[in-house]
Design a protein around this motif. Structure first.
Motif, short mmCIF file in Angstrom:
data_model
loop_
_atom_site.label_atom_id
_atom_site.label_comp_id
_atom_site.label_asym_id
_atom_site.label_seq_id
_atom_site.Cartn_x
_atom_site.Cartn_y
_atom_site.Cartn_z
N LEU A 47 0.84 -1.20 0.00
CA LEU A 47 0.00 0.00 0.00
C LEU A 47 0.87 1.26 0.00
O LEU A 47 0.58 2.24 -0.69
N SER A 48 1.96 1.21 0.76
CA SER A 48 2.77 2.42 0.86
C SER A 48 3.50 2.71 -0.45
O SER A 48 3.94 3.82 -0.68
N GLU A 49 3.61 1.70 -1.31
CA GLU A 49 4.28 1.94 -2.59
C GLU A 49 3.31 2.10 -3.75
O GLU A 49 3.72 2.31 -4.88
N THR A 50 2.03 2.04 -3.46
CA THR A 50 1.03 2.29 -4.50
C THR A 50 0.97 3.80 -4.77
O THR A 50 0.98 4.58 -3.82
N PRO A 51 0.92 4.20 -6.05
CA PRO A 51 0.81 5.64 -6.31
C PRO A 51 -0.39 6.25 -5.57
O PRO A 51 -1.47 5.67 -5.55
N VAL A 52 -0.16 7.39 -4.96
CA VAL A 52 -1.16 7.94 -4.04
C VAL A 52 -2.47 8.25 -4.74
O VAL A 52 -3.56 8.13 -4.16
N GLY A 53 -2.39 8.63 -6.02
CA GLY A 53 -3.61 8.93 -6.77
C GLY A 53 -4.53 7.72 -6.83
O GLY A 53 -5.76 7.83 -6.72
#
Lengths: 439, 384, 264
Positions: free
Chosen positions: B13-19
């Motif tokens: 989750l922390s590496e998923t693009p924030v958008g």
């Protein structure tokens, strides 16, 4: 190559005043008889500390003096040896270096502080700078916390071109907070000086400041005339010395009376700082102090005169209406710090200020001098350039160096950019003139 | 729902693009709004109380190339400022409804204006935290400031935000903070059950979800982690300081650990560890939040609390954890961290605490240089 | 017939061009600048005159450009290379609206008008990241000549991603990749791609309007041309005489000056 011609009396007067000021500091350092308050330039309450008889000392001005005399580098290096980074503000480093050189500058000795008054007016580095000085000197420190101007509710949804209108606000809670802190500061000053607060004295000082501010506002309005009687960047910095170091005194007021007389005459006689005023420019950002002359000549060569500058408003926005008010001393001091100085305002309010300069002062172009040391000034100036050149269609040039660190100034690179910019402006102007001539 | 590996889930989750994170949250919560917060700390209770998602917007990590924002901010400005703007300029914040910045440094202040000009659709605000901690009126001021922000958030949410709702948000976040403190405690038990990189991943993930979901994640993680066997290892015990805003890639934290350091305490994702204890859920909630900020928060480079000397909390942290050394890990061009270093260095030397200074950028890909610097430092400690 | 000259004194090379009033190039010359700038200007001027079979008195006006423009002591006027590159690029490719120029120290973007006038320009900031300097540091680390870089990089299959465009730190990045066993061509392609990205970001500040003409020493690097074209999504004009664009522009400015002097 045309250079700026001698600017008249004010430069000699200023020199005398400033050397007198530094003699006073040296004497105070030697005799240890006087209390000194170290403060910052932006929106400071010098009137209040003067009312307690403190001698105001400005580390920024000391650093600036080292810079303009090309003496800053050894002091900067001294601070870097202590662990300060290449990327830290060089004003702070020069000043820290000066402290660890026994406060002995080549031009004066600076007295140890009796009070460190951190007037936190927008610049985050101020907090760190004075925190460090307090740790080094062990002097009492007071953080005068001035809430910065925040974006207002109504403005958030407006269009792109609505850059920082007056709707940016600071609110009643801010004003109350600052007023209460001023009262706390008064108690601190009473404790340090063993004197009671003398409100009548403060009012007298405020009266000097009020009149000085009035004259300064009028002087700055004179550059609206064509040709401009003085350069609102390069000559304005001369006037800023007394305005900031000596404000609230009679000698400061006398200086501004003399400046006002001289400038009025120059307007009447249409005297311009250059042989010919070919371009009217607005300059944003502080000067490169160690190369002030070189920098000025880059523009003088093209007949470019600054008719307005943002740097000359770091300490206060008198030209947009601010006056110290002897009848509301603390209120007006807090208004000065909260709303009427460049640094505590938002970046968008600065866009708006520059936009007004360009329109109301009738300027041809904007020069942005981006300095690495002062990120409050510079961070985001690429966006500013974008706004002025693309949205407003104002010819805009961004050049980079530093206000204090001589290692960041590259004359050849700078000259190249300035020349290219004015070549293109001159070309456009000649095409315009030609077209106007044939019509 | 049982999660196979909550730590891995957090990393992903922390590496998923924030958008994408905002988009998927919004599609699961139709009509709800999301408000971003910039580091270091934000009173996200206010956003949560309005039923909106408080989402940490803290740069673009090393997955993103900065192609537009560096024309707005110069080369001497830190990466997080530019990558956060880049997120907006490349349309990755299109699902965001508001964005809150704070008085942490000068570039962040100017970024607020740049956001406002470039993204007129967003509600943009800026919280000025008090810097006069000694003043008796500071708390009153900060509570009023929170009140101002509450009004704007309520306008955005289209609903009132009541004292009761804020008190209940405070209670929820108190539970989150209590678990985060337990997570920290595991790091100190000497069994190496949990790494600093894993802790950072969990906290980063927490910045991208509602606190109720974060609680579930933390509870799962605590269960899994405390059942790990763990073992004592011959590592240099360090305190890591200086990465409170821009965040290094998780691989960089791993490299430091692999180079022979056991990081007992650090200041990654400091926002979730801002308070030393619970915030009061009695009385005026804004006063409670303000009071906790002034009298109950941890040391940070962006706070200028003159009631103690700047390096005292760092020295105290070393003593309390029993660390042997300090790694000062600062983001390149981060002025607050770089200024603090001068004072830290002096104090650490006075107290005979060895330290090493390393600079990083969030967009780093290769860590060999930092790793060998740390290895050298570890060797110097081992052979001393 | 009027003859004018442009002399472009750069940090590594000094270039000269002679044109006549039909705007035809009569001769050109390129020499290494060396340590003595005024002498280099003299030498290149003598060389271009002898190639063109002319002598000094035949030349009505000389414009000096480049960093050493004030050292062109026989020059009549000095004009920056920004104005000259714009002029030269529009002359070679009349459809040019944007010029990307990459030299040793500088990268620039110029938006030009129909007659080659500069509408707006930007140059890299103080940091040399992403300029030719970065490229030459990278190729030095890899033990390659600058000219070999372009062709070799086209053979890349998996370009690496550089974590920095800092010309100081690029070395350690490259060493790390070599240690990981990455191929030289993949590293070079990574270098080109990083510079291309940074340059495009720079040029965007003036707005990228087609046609785009690519000038300066780095435009000889075919790998860089391809990297820019891929990222921009449009073809670039590149002249085989791209090194001469500055001198040519200077000669064209000199011609305008000479013609208006004749008129008045």
């Amino acid at each position: 190559m045309p250079k700026a011609i001698h600017q008249g009396l004010i430069h000699d007067l200023q020199k005398n005043l400033m050397s007198h000021y530094y003699e006073k500091l040296t004497r105070a350092a030697e005799t240890r008889q006087e209390k000194s308050a170290w403060m910052l330039i932006s929106g400071n309450p010098v009137e209040l500390v003067r009312a307690f008889g403190f001698l105001p000392v400005y580390p920024e001005v000391n650093a600036l003096q080292l810079g303009v005399r090309k003496q800053a580098l050894p002091f900067i290096l001294k601070a870097e040896e202590r662990g300060y980074s290449m990327d830290n503000c060089a004003y702070v480093k020069a000043d820290v270096g000066l402290y660890f050189s026994g406060l002995k500058a080549p031009f004066a000795t600076i007295p140890e502080p009796s009070l460190i008054l951190c007037n936190y007016v927008g610049c985050g580095v101020y907090l760190q700078w004075f925190e460090h000085l307090a740790e080094y000197t062990n002097a009492p420190i007071f953080n005068l916390d001035i809430p910065t101007v925040r974006p207002s509710a109504s403005e958030g949804l407006q269009g792109k071109t609505q850059a920082g209108t007056a709707a940016d606000h600071s609110n009643a809670a801010d004003q109350r907070y600052v007023m209460r802190q001023l009262e706390e500061l008064i108690a601190v000053c009473e404790r340090i000086t063993h004197r009671d607060f003398d409100e009548a004295k403060l009012r007298r000082i405020m009266e000097f400041s009020r009149e000085t501010g009035e004259l300064w506002a009028q002087i700055k309005a004179m550059t609206r005339t064509v040709p401009s009687p003085f350069d609102a960047f390069f000559d304005a910095v001369t006037m800023m010395g007394p305005l900031y170091c000596l404000r609230g005194t009679e000698e400061c007021l006398d200086f501004f009376r003399a400046v006002h007389r001289e400038m009025t005459e120059r307007v009447e006689q249409r005297i311009c700082p250059l042989e010919e005023e070919r371009f009217r420019i607005v300059i944003e950002g502080p000067p490169p102090w160690p190369f002030l002359r070189t920098f000025r000549d880059l523009f003088s060569k093209w007949g470019a005169v600054a008719v307005a500058s943002t740097y000359s408003t770091v300490g206060g926005l008198w030209e947009f209406g601010f006056r110290h008010d002897p009848d509301r001393p603390l209120e007006s001091i807090s208004e000065h710090m909260l709303q009427y100085n460049l640094t505590n305002r938002s970046f968008l309010q600065r866009y708006e200020q520059i936009r007004r300069y360009i329109t109301e002062w009738n300027a041809d172009a904007l020069i942005i001098h981006s300095v690495k040391s002062c990120r409050l000034f510079s961070a985001g100036q690429g966006d500013m350039r974008e706004y002025f050149s693309k949205e407003l269609g104002i010819p805009t040039l961004l050049v980079e160096s530093d206000l204090e660190d001589p290692r960041y100034f590259s004359e050849a690179q700078m000259r190249n950019r300035v020349d290219a910019f004015f070549e293109s402006l001159a070309h456009r102007k000649s095409v315009r003139d030609r077209e106007a001539g044939t019509c | 729902m049982r999660v196979a590996d909550p730590v891995q889930e957090a990393k992903d989750l922390s590496e998923t693009p924030v958008g994408r994170v905002i988009e998927s949250w919004k599609s699961a919560h139709p009509g709800a709004k999301a408000v971003g917060w910039f580091p270091v700390f934000s009173p996200i209770e206010l956003t949560h109380a309005a039923g909106m998602l408080p989402i940490s917007i803290a740069g673009g990590g090393n997955q993103m190339e900065i192609a537009h924002a560096d024309s707005r901010f110069q080369s001497f400005v830190c990466s997080i400022i530019k990558s956060t703007l880049e997120l907006g300029l490349t349309g990755q914040l299109e699902n965001l409804d508001g964005m809150i910045f704070h008085s942490i440094c000068d570039p962040a202040k100017n970024l607020t204006s740049v956001f406002k000009r470039n993204f007129p659709r967003l509600m943009v605000d800026f919280i000025h935290f008090t810097q006069n901690f000694a003043s008796p009126v500071a708390e009153e001021y900060l509570a009023a400031e929170y009140g101002r922000v509450r009004t704007r958030l309520a306008e955005l949410a289209g609903t009132e935000i009541t004292d009761g709702q804020i008190r209940s948000s405070i209670a929820t976040y108190n539970r989150v903070r209590e678990r985060v403190r337990r997570l920290q405690g595991i790091r100190l038990n000497g069994r190496n059950q949990l790494s600093a990189a894993e802790t950072a991943a969990l906290l980063r993930a927490g910045g991208r979800m509602m606190p109720e979901d974060f609680l579930t994640l933390l509870d799962d993680a605590l269960r899994v982690i405390s059942s790990r066997p763990g073992k004592a290892r011959d590592l240099v015990h360090v305190v890591l300081e200086g990465s409170f805003c821009e965040q290094p890639p998780l691989e960089l934290i791993q490299s430091i650990e692999e180079a022979g350091c056991s990081i007992l305490e650090d200041d990654f994702e400091l926002g979730f560890r801002w308070f030393k204890g619970d915030i009061s859920t009695e009385g005026d909630p804004l006063r409670a939040l303000a009071h906790a900020y002034i009298d109950g928060s941890v040391h940070s480079a962006v706070k200028h609390d003159l009631r103690y000397r700047k390096a005292a909390p760092l020295v105290e942290k070393v003593r309390r954890t029993g660390a042997q050394a300090v790694v000062v890990l600062t983001a390149k061009f981060c002025e607050p961290a770089l200024f603090d270093y001068a004072l830290y260095r002096e104090a650490l030397e006075e107290n005979n605490i060895p330290h090493v200074l390393v600079e990083f950028e969030e967009k780093m890909w290769a860590f060999d240089k930092i790793r060998s610097e740390i290895e050298t430092f570890v060797e110097s400690m081992m052979f001393d | 017939m009027l003859i004018t000259a442009g002399v472009d004194v750069g940090s590594t090379q000094t270039k000269a061009v002679l044109i006549d009033d039909s705007r035809a190039i009569r001769a050109s010359a390129i020499i290494d600048t060396g340590g003595h700038i005024s002498k280099a200007a003299e030498r290149v001027f003598d060389e271009v005159l002898s190639t063109g079979g002319l002598c000094r008195k035949d030349v009505s006006c000389v414009v000096g450009t480049g960093y050493g423009r004030f050292k062109v002591q026989f020059g009549d006027i000095q004009i920056t290379e920004i104005s000259c590159h714009a002029k030269g690029a529009v002359f070679l490719f009349p459809g040019t609206r944007t010029v990307i120029d990459m030299g040793g120290q500088d990268a620039k973007g110029i938006r030009v008008g129909l007659n080659g006038e500069v509408d707006d320009f930007v140059m890299n900031d103080k940091c040399a990241a992403g300029t030719g300097r970065f490229l030459s540091n990278a190729s030095e680390t890899l033990n390659l000549t600058l000219d070999a870089v372009g062709e070799l990089s086209l053979r890349a299959e998996r370009p690496v991603r550089l974590s920095t465009v800092c010309s100081v730190f690029v070395e350690s990045d490259i060493m790390a990749y070599l240690a990981q066993g990455k191929k030289v061509e993949d590293i070079l392609a990574g270098v080109n791609s990083a510079i291309a990205a940074r340059t495009i970001a720079l040029v965007r500040r003036v707005g990228i309007v087609p046609e785009v003409t690519f000038t300066g020493g780095v435009s000889r690097n075919i790998g860089m041309i391809r990297a820019l074209e891929t990222k921009l999504g449009m073809p670039l004009n590149v002249s085989p005489q791209s090194q001469l664009v500055g001198a040519l522009g200077a000669a064209l400015w000199a011609m305008e000056h000479a013609e208006s002097a004749v008129r008045s």
